[in-house]
Design a protein around this motif. Structure first.
Motif, mmCIF file in Angstrom:
data_model
loop_
_atom_site.group_PDB
_atom_site.id
_atom_site.type_symbol
_atom_site.label_atom_id
_atom_site.label_comp_id
_atom_site.label_asym_id
_atom_site.label_seq_id
_atom_site.Cartn_x
_atom_site.Cartn_y
_atom_site.Cartn_z
ATOM 1 N N VAL A 25 0.881 -0.906 0.474
ATOM 2 C CA VAL A 25 0.235 -0.233 0.199
ATOM 3 C C VAL A 25 0.944 0.808 0.317
ATOM 4 O O VAL A 25 1.959 1.226 0.778
ATOM 5 N N ASP A 26 1.151 2.152 -0.850
ATOM 6 C CA ASP A 26 1.793 3.223 -1.374
ATOM 7 C C ASP A 26 0.723 4.195 0.195
ATOM 8 O O ASP A 26 0.027 4.833 -0.127
ATOM 9 N N PRO A 27 1.697 4.373 0.717
ATOM 10 C CA PRO A 27 0.974 5.273 1.803
ATOM 11 C C PRO A 27 1.054 6.645 1.740
ATOM 12 O O PRO A 27 0.096 7.390 2.545
ATOM 13 N N ARG A 28 1.103 7.110 0.462
ATOM 14 C CA ARG A 28 1.326 8.664 0.357
ATOM 15 C C ARG A 28 -0.317 8.502 -0.853
ATOM 16 O O ARG A 28 -0.768 9.572 -0.643
ATOM 17 N N GLU A 31 -2.471 3.676 -3.090
ATOM 18 C CA GLU A 31 -2.467 3.223 -4.231
ATOM 19 C C GLU A 31 -1.836 1.436 -4.048
ATOM 20 O O GLU A 31 -0.892 1.472 -2.913
ATOM 21 N N LEU A 32 -2.596 0.933 -4.284
ATOM 22 C CA LEU A 32 -2.015 -0.785 -4.088
ATOM 23 C C LEU A 32 -0.746 -0.399 -5.800
ATOM 24 O O LEU A 32 -0.728 -0.769 -6.537
ATOM 25 N N LEU A 33 0.167 -1.459 -5.256
ATOM 26 C CA LEU A 33 1.516 -1.644 -5.624
ATOM 27 C C LEU A 33 1.475 -3.272 -5.595
ATOM 28 O O LEU A 33 2.115 -3.634 -4.540
ATOM 29 N N CYS A 34 2.067 -3.833 -7.055
ATOM 30 C CA CYS A 34 2.442 -5.541 -7.486
ATOM 31 C C CYS A 34 3.666 -5.424 -7.391
ATOM 32 O O CYS A 34 4.557 -5.046 -7.595
ATOM 33 N N TYR A 35 4.626 -7.148 -5.975
ATOM 34 C CA TYR A 35 5.353 -6.835 -6.150
ATOM 35 C C TYR A 35 5.734 -7.447 -7.364
ATOM 36 O O TYR A 35 5.119 -8.356 -7.512
#
Length: 120
Positions: A25-28, A31-35
């Motif tokens: 989870v991008d805290p800023r 957004e969800l980011l896939c590894y």
């Protein structure tokens, strides 16, 4: 939320019955980011083996992913929540609920019933 271009898709779980995707989870931005695929495979193998954490090294922002007691990515610059989702099909859907804390940082929510949660 959608993954950035070039992000790897889900991998089959060790049981083979479902697909697994690892997200942060991008805290800023909330957004969800896939590894990436190789990192997701490391995380899944460590999780299956019952490890407490995985050092991803300098090739991945010097990050360590804590698997127990709570999924979390730690770096010298801060921390972010990590999510593991099992999917019935390779293309999902994967549902995650996010909430914005008092400091403005986005985090994983326990579910949609948690106050202020949005579906990501």
């Amino acid at each position: 939320s959608t993954a950035p271009p070039g992000a790897s898709g889900p991998r089959r779980s060790s049981a083979g019955a479902r697909w697994v995707v690892w997200l942060s989870v991008d805290p800023r931005k909330g957004e969800l980011l896939c590894y990436p695929g190789a990192v997701a495979q490391l995380l899944e193998a460590a999780n299956t083996a019952g490890r407490e954490s995985v050092d991803l090294g300098e090739d991945f922002h010097g990050a360590t992913v804590q698997l127990k007691p709570r999924l979390q990515q730690l770096t010298a610059r801060g921390q972010r929540d990590v999510l593991r989702r099992e999917l019935e099909k390779p293309l999902g859907p994967a549902i995650a609920y996010l909430k914005q804390g008092g400091s403005g940082a986005w985090r994983a929510a326990a579910g949609e019933e948690e106050g202020g949660a949005k579906e990501g």
